[in-house]
Scaffold this motif. Structure first.
Motif, short mmCIF file in Angstrom:
data_model
loop_
_atom_site.label_atom_id
_atom_site.label_comp_id
_atom_site.label_asym_id
_atom_site.label_seq_id
_atom_site.Cartn_x
_atom_site.Cartn_y
_atom_site.Cartn_z
N GLY A 29 0.75 -1.13 0.26
CA GLY A 29 -0.04 0.34 -0.05
C GLY A 29 1.16 1.67 0.29
N GLU A 30 2.23 1.31 0.15
CA GLU A 30 2.91 2.55 0.58
C GLU A 30 3.23 2.73 -0.75
N GLN A 31 3.57 1.26 -1.57
CA GLN A 31 4.07 1.92 -2.80
C GLN A 31 3.33 2.21 -3.42
N LEU A 32 2.28 1.94 -3.62
CA LEU A 32 1.17 2.43 -4.22
C LEU A 32 1.29 3.46 -4.30
N ALA A 33 0.58 4.11 -2.80
CA ALA A 33 0.35 5.43 -2.75
C ALA A 33 1.27 6.65 -2.51
N GLU A 34 2.90 5.67 -3.23
CA GLU A 34 3.87 6.71 -4.11
C GLU A 34 3.93 7.82 -4.90
N ALA A 68 -10.20 14.05 -5.84
CA ALA A 68 -10.27 12.46 -4.46
C ALA A 68 -9.54 11.89 -4.78
N ASP A 69 -10.14 11.03 -6.03
CA ASP A 69 -8.89 9.70 -6.14
C ASP A 69 -7.99 10.20 -5.88
N PHE A 70 -7.39 11.04 -6.58
CA PHE A 70 -6.15 10.90 -7.03
C PHE A 70 -5.61 11.85 -5.70
N GLU A 71 -5.78 12.36 -4.46
CA GLU A 71 -5.78 13.12 -3.82
C GLU A 71 -5.37 12.45 -2.63
N ASP A 72 -6.72 12.15 -1.83
CA ASP A 72 -6.94 11.57 -0.62
C ASP A 72 -6.77 9.61 -0.73
N LEU A 73 -5.24 10.04 -0.95
CA LEU A 73 -4.37 8.44 -0.29
C LEU A 73 -4.69 8.35 0.84
N ASP A 74 -4.71 7.10 1.20
CA ASP A 74 -4.64 5.81 2.18
C ASP A 74 -3.89 4.31 2.19
N PRO A 75 -2.42 4.37 2.23
CA PRO A 75 -2.22 3.19 2.16
C PRO A 75 -2.38 2.23 2.79
N ALA A 76 -3.37 2.31 4.24
CA ALA A 76 -4.02 1.83 4.65
C ALA A 76 -4.72 0.98 3.98
#
Length: 171
Positions: free
Chosen positions: A43-48, A94-102
């Motif tokens: 999730g962390e890598q996907l949100a990078e 929001a689909d691009f900005e509001d990312l939460d790796p969790a």
């Protein structure tokens, strides 16, 4: 245990199929290609966000395509009245900005489910069935072409983002 995006099997489909099988096959190929670009990442890598100043991240692309699937197939084509997928108060991006790796596993599952629901909706429809959006009449055929181009564009973005995340390139 940390969630990682699963491996995805892609099927190239037939190069001599009829029109419907060709359109649905290419759409499936590109859907799976986007998910393939995410395979093995946390999730962390996907949100990078790897290409500043752009807000692009693989998780954002996953979230965006879930919204696109929902809006085009369920709301516009099928005429379903659905609540917005993401909080409108957070803006149109929001689909691009509001990312939460969790929430990456949840966001990934949402895209997979929206694709399944879209396929279910169009299974009994004709490619000649139409709907109106912004005063313009669209056929299901045109909707498939639109979605193929949308995925193709964003899969190209995903190639670049993925390479910056961990160096993986290629198909």
């Amino acid at each position: 245990m940390t969630w990682t995006a699963p491996e995805v099997k892609r099927s190239p489909g037939s190069c001599v199929a009829d029109e419907r099988e060709t359109l649905t096959g290419y759409l499936a190929w590109f859907r799976h290609s986007l998910l393939h670009k995410c395979a093995g990442l946390t999730g962390e890598q996907l949100a990078e966000r790897t290409v500043p100043p752009s807000n692009l991240a693989l998780l954002g692309l996953i979230r965006h395509m879930a919204k696109v699937e929902r809006v085009w197939f369920r709301e516009r084509f099928a005429g379903q009245a659905l609540d917005p997928m993401y909080d409108p108060e957070k803006g149109k991006d929001a689909d691009f900005e509001d990312l939460d790796p969790a929430r990456a596993a949840e966001d990934y599952a949402r895209l997979v489910e929206e694709c399944r629901l879209a396929d279910e909706i169009v299974a009994a429809a004709s490619l000649d069935d139409t709907f109106v959006h912004n005063g313009e009449e669209y056929s299901l055929r045109m909707l498939h072409l639109h979605m193929i181009t949308e995925y193709a564009r964003h899969t190209g973005h995903a190639d670049l983002v993925r390479e910056r995340v961990d160096g993986v390139t290629g198909s």
